[in-house]
Design a protein around this motif. Structure first.
Motif, PDB file in Angstrom:
ATOM      1  N   ARG A   1      -3.349   6.699  -2.104  1.00 27.97           N
ATOM      2  CA  ARG A   1      -2.991   7.230  -3.138  1.00 27.97           C
ATOM      3  C   ARG A   1      -3.218   6.635  -4.604  1.00 27.97           C
ATOM      4  NH1 ARG A   1       1.208   7.165   0.449  1.00 27.97           N
ATOM      5  NH2 ARG A   1       2.069   4.957  -0.267  1.00 27.97           N
ATOM      6  N   ALA A   2      -3.570   5.529  -4.565  1.00 27.90           N
ATOM      7  CA  ALA A   2      -3.901   4.476  -5.785  1.00 27.90           C
ATOM      8  C   ALA A   2      -5.338   4.908  -6.180  1.00 27.90           C
ATOM      9  CB  ALA A   2      -3.625   3.115  -5.533  1.00 27.90           C
ATOM     10  N   THR A   3      -6.393   4.896  -5.239  1.00 26.50           N
ATOM     11  CA  THR A   3      -7.615   4.907  -5.545  1.00 26.50           C
ATOM     12  C   THR A   3      -8.509   6.271  -5.053  1.00 26.50           C
ATOM     13  OG1 THR A   3      -8.345   4.035  -3.350  1.00 26.50           O
ATOM     14  CG2 THR A   3      -7.539   2.519  -5.092  1.00 26.50           C
ATOM     15  N   GLY A   4      -7.691   6.979  -4.298  1.00 29.22           N
ATOM     16  CA  GLY A   4      -8.385   8.058  -3.568  1.00 29.22           C
ATOM     17  C   GLY A   4      -9.365   7.940  -2.696  1.00 29.22           C
ATOM     18  N   GLN A   5      -9.612   6.540  -2.208  1.00 31.25           N
ATOM     19  CA  GLN A   5     -10.539   6.129  -1.291  1.00 31.25           C
ATOM     20  C   GLN A   5      -9.788   5.996   0.240  1.00 31.25           C
ATOM     21  OE1 GLN A   5     -11.782   2.864  -3.610  1.00 31.25           O
ATOM     22  NE2 GLN A   5     -13.783   3.236  -2.543  1.00 31.25           N
ATOM     23  N   GLN A   6     -10.321   6.428   1.039  1.00 29.49           N
ATOM     24  CA  GLN A   6      -9.795   6.525   2.433  1.00 29.49           C
ATOM     25  C   GLN A   6     -10.560   5.397   3.309  1.00 29.49           C
ATOM     26  OE1 GLN A   6      -7.223   8.308   3.755  1.00 29.49           O
ATOM     27  NE2 GLN A   6      -7.297   9.819   2.283  1.00 29.49           N
TER      28      GLN A   6
ATOM     29  N   PRO B   1      14.028  -1.306  -3.826  1.00 31.82           N
ATOM     30  CA  PRO B   1      12.819  -0.326  -4.136  1.00 31.82           C
ATOM     31  C   PRO B   1      12.602  -0.386  -5.662  1.00 31.82           C
ATOM     32  CG  PRO B   1      14.818   1.134  -3.534  1.00 31.82           C
ATOM     33  CD  PRO B   1      15.217  -0.440  -3.270  1.00 31.82           C
ATOM     34  N   GLU B   2      11.457  -0.239  -6.083  1.00 33.66           N
ATOM     35  CA  GLU B   2      11.002  -0.034  -7.528  1.00 33.66           C
ATOM     36  C   GLU B   2      11.175   1.424  -7.848  1.00 33.66           C
ATOM     37  OE1 GLU B   2       7.206  -2.032  -8.198  1.00 33.66           O
ATOM     38  OE2 GLU B   2       8.066  -3.813  -7.665  1.00 33.66           O
ATOM     39  N   HIS B   3      11.261   1.985  -9.128  1.00 36.30           N
ATOM     40  CA  HIS B   3      11.343   2.995  -9.228  1.00 36.30           C
ATOM     41  C   HIS B   3      10.099   3.980  -8.666  1.00 36.30           C
ATOM     42  CE1 HIS B   3      12.581   6.733 -11.870  1.00 36.30           C
ATOM     43  NE2 HIS B   3      11.267   6.745 -12.045  1.00 36.30           N
ATOM     44  N   SER B   4       9.000   3.288  -8.704  1.00 37.43           N
ATOM     45  CA  SER B   4       7.755   4.099  -8.362  1.00 37.43           C
ATOM     46  C   SER B   4       7.730   4.399  -6.884  1.00 37.43           C
ATOM     47  CB  SER B   4       6.509   3.359  -8.755  1.00 37.43           C
ATOM     48  OG  SER B   4       6.295   2.000  -8.141  1.00 37.43           O
TER      49      SER B   4
ATOM     50  N   ASP C   1     -12.620  -6.961  -5.885  1.00 36.97           N
ATOM     51  CA  ASP C   1     -12.250  -5.624  -6.312  1.00 36.97           C
ATOM     52  C   ASP C   1     -10.848  -5.796  -6.754  1.00 36.97           C
ATOM     53  OD1 ASP C   1     -12.986  -2.468  -5.836  1.00 36.97           O
ATOM     54  OD2 ASP C   1     -11.039  -2.731  -5.360  1.00 36.97           O
ATOM     55  N   ALA C   2     -10.470  -5.031  -7.958  1.00 33.74           N
ATOM     56  CA  ALA C   2      -9.016  -5.162  -8.398  1.00 33.74           C
ATOM     57  C   ALA C   2      -8.184  -4.320  -7.830  1.00 33.74           C
ATOM     58  CB  ALA C   2      -9.362  -4.894  -9.851  1.00 33.74           C
ATOM     59  N   ALA C   3      -8.779  -3.183  -7.510  1.00 31.41           N
ATOM     60  CA  ALA C   3      -7.781  -2.153  -6.832  1.00 31.41           C
ATOM     61  C   ALA C   3      -7.248  -2.460  -5.601  1.00 31.41           C
ATOM     62  CB  ALA C   3      -8.537  -0.717  -6.870  1.00 31.41           C
ATOM     63  N   ALA C   4      -8.392  -3.148  -4.681  1.00 23.06           N
ATOM     64  CA  ALA C   4      -8.068  -3.861  -3.421  1.00 23.06           C
ATOM     65  C   ALA C   4      -7.030  -4.786  -3.675  1.00 23.06           C
ATOM     66  CB  ALA C   4      -9.236  -3.973  -2.612  1.00 23.06           C
TER      67      ALA C   4
ATOM     68  N   GLU D   1      -2.844   1.567   4.189  1.00 25.46           N
ATOM     69  CA  GLU D   1      -3.893   2.363   3.968  1.00 25.46           C
ATOM     70  C   GLU D   1      -3.669   3.649   3.063  1.00 25.46           C
ATOM     71  OE1 GLU D   1      -5.764   0.824   8.185  1.00 25.46           O
ATOM     72  OE2 GLU D   1      -5.320   3.025   7.917  1.00 25.46           O
ATOM     73  N   ALA D   2      -2.429   4.305   3.325  1.00 27.25           N
ATOM     74  CA  ALA D   2      -2.101   5.383   2.644  1.00 27.25           C
ATOM     75  C   ALA D   2      -1.616   5.105   1.268  1.00 27.25           C
ATOM     76  CB  ALA D   2      -0.963   5.977   3.246  1.00 27.25           C
ATOM     77  N   ASP D   3      -1.458   3.700   0.947  1.00 26.62           N
ATOM     78  CA  ASP D   3      -0.869   3.393  -0.399  1.00 26.62           C
ATOM     79  C   ASP D   3      -2.078   3.230  -1.051  1.00 26.62           C
ATOM     80  OD1 ASP D   3       1.122   2.050  -2.424  1.00 26.62           O
ATOM     81  OD2 ASP D   3      -0.318   0.331  -1.822  1.00 26.62           O
TER      82      ASP D   3
END
Length: 303
Positions: free
Chosen positions: A198-203, A165-168, A217-220, A193-195
């Protein structure tokens, strides 16, 4: 002829499978939720309908894949993410309802058995079958037989911690099993989907996230890169422990084409070998693989 039933969290599918592997009849219904007795009745009625449609002249053996397993210690369902099944003698209750012997198997084991029998794992001696859907399951088939183990938990890689695991990623999300950081919470469709949320606020659902990534899309794209990295780590741990001849992916995330190219490039970083020859393959039977595997719990000629 054999009957296979796949009990999922949202649907129940049943098929009548001929001895040559041909499907004689198929039916799918919505699964009752939070109601054990209704679940037993629904399976009973579905089996009767399938037999009638297939023209069965006598009761057929029935195999049922469930999202859990029967505890060898108690004889009751354990480890089911459909939690209303836990603590019930489901095999005995189904035998009473259907008035015949039944065989229950973990849904991931049924998936692995199906793909090993006549799917993407056919011809390989050892197959690790993976379900990446609502949960994260695994099944091991060696020489055509499911490996169960004395605790009936062989292949349950989703409830090991995410490797390296990474620290995050620490301590990780709380899993329904009561522990933090289970692999299932990261690489199942639900975890992916949960990850992203958490990163974007989008469900968003997994296919929508993948479509966004294809549109640039960069976040996706970042979410998919995290998924590929985590899946590669998780499978490298399986390679180090089991060294299967082939890994076959199932579940909704198995439809992501890029996994089959990216993950084998990544897992070499963590696999304890100078070269990884294990192929990563997409399932052949799609979302019907589990129900086919349930039917395969009975060998030809058994009853």
């Amino acid at each position: 002829m054999r009957i296979g039933v796949d009990l999922g969290g949202s649907k129940i599918e049943a098929i009548a499978l001929a001895d040559d592997g041909a499907i004689r009849a198929r039916r799918r219904i919505n699964a009752p939720r939070d109601d054990y007795a209704h679940t037993i009745r629904a399976i009973r009625d579905l089996v009767m309908q399938i037999e009638q449609e297939a023209g069965a002249t006598r009761p057929s053996p029935v195999g049922i894949g469930i999202p859990g397993t029967i505890s060898p210690a108690t004889g009751l369902v354990k480890n089911a993410n459909s939690v209303w099944l836990i603590g019930h003698a489901m095999d005995h209750d189904l035998q009473a309802a259907l008035q015949r012997p039944v065989r229950l198997g973990n849904d991931a084991n049924c998936f692995a058995l199906s793909e090993a029998s006549d799917g993407a794992g056919a011809g390989y001696r050892s197959v690790f079958g993976v379900i990446l859907g609502t949960g994260c399951g695994g099944g091991i088939v060696v020489d055509g037989k499911c490996l169960l183990g004395p605790n009936a938990i062989a292949g349950e890689w989703g409830h090991n911690p995410l490797p390296w695991p990474e620290h995050s990623e620490l301590p990780g999300q709380l899993c329904y099993c009561g522990l933090h950081g289970c692999t299932e919470t990261w690489i199942s469709g639900t975890g992916f989907e949960a990850d992203f949320a958490r990163a974007t606020g989008q469900q968003l659902k997994s296919p929508a996230i993948a479509a966004l990534a294809e549109q640039g899309d960069a976040a996706a794209e970042a979410a998919l890169l995290r998924l590929e990295n985590r899946l590669a780590r998780a499978l490298a741990a399986v390679l180090n422990l089991l060294d299967p001849d082939v890994v076959v992916l199932g579940g909704g995330l198995s439809n992501l084409d890029r996994l089959y190219e990216r993950v084998p490039l990544l897992w070499t970083r963590w696999a304890f070998s100078d070269h990884v020859a294990t192929p990563l393959r997409r399932n052949q039977h799609g979302d019907s693989s589990g129900v086919r595997g349930a039917a395969w719990l009975w060998a030809i000629g058994e009853a």
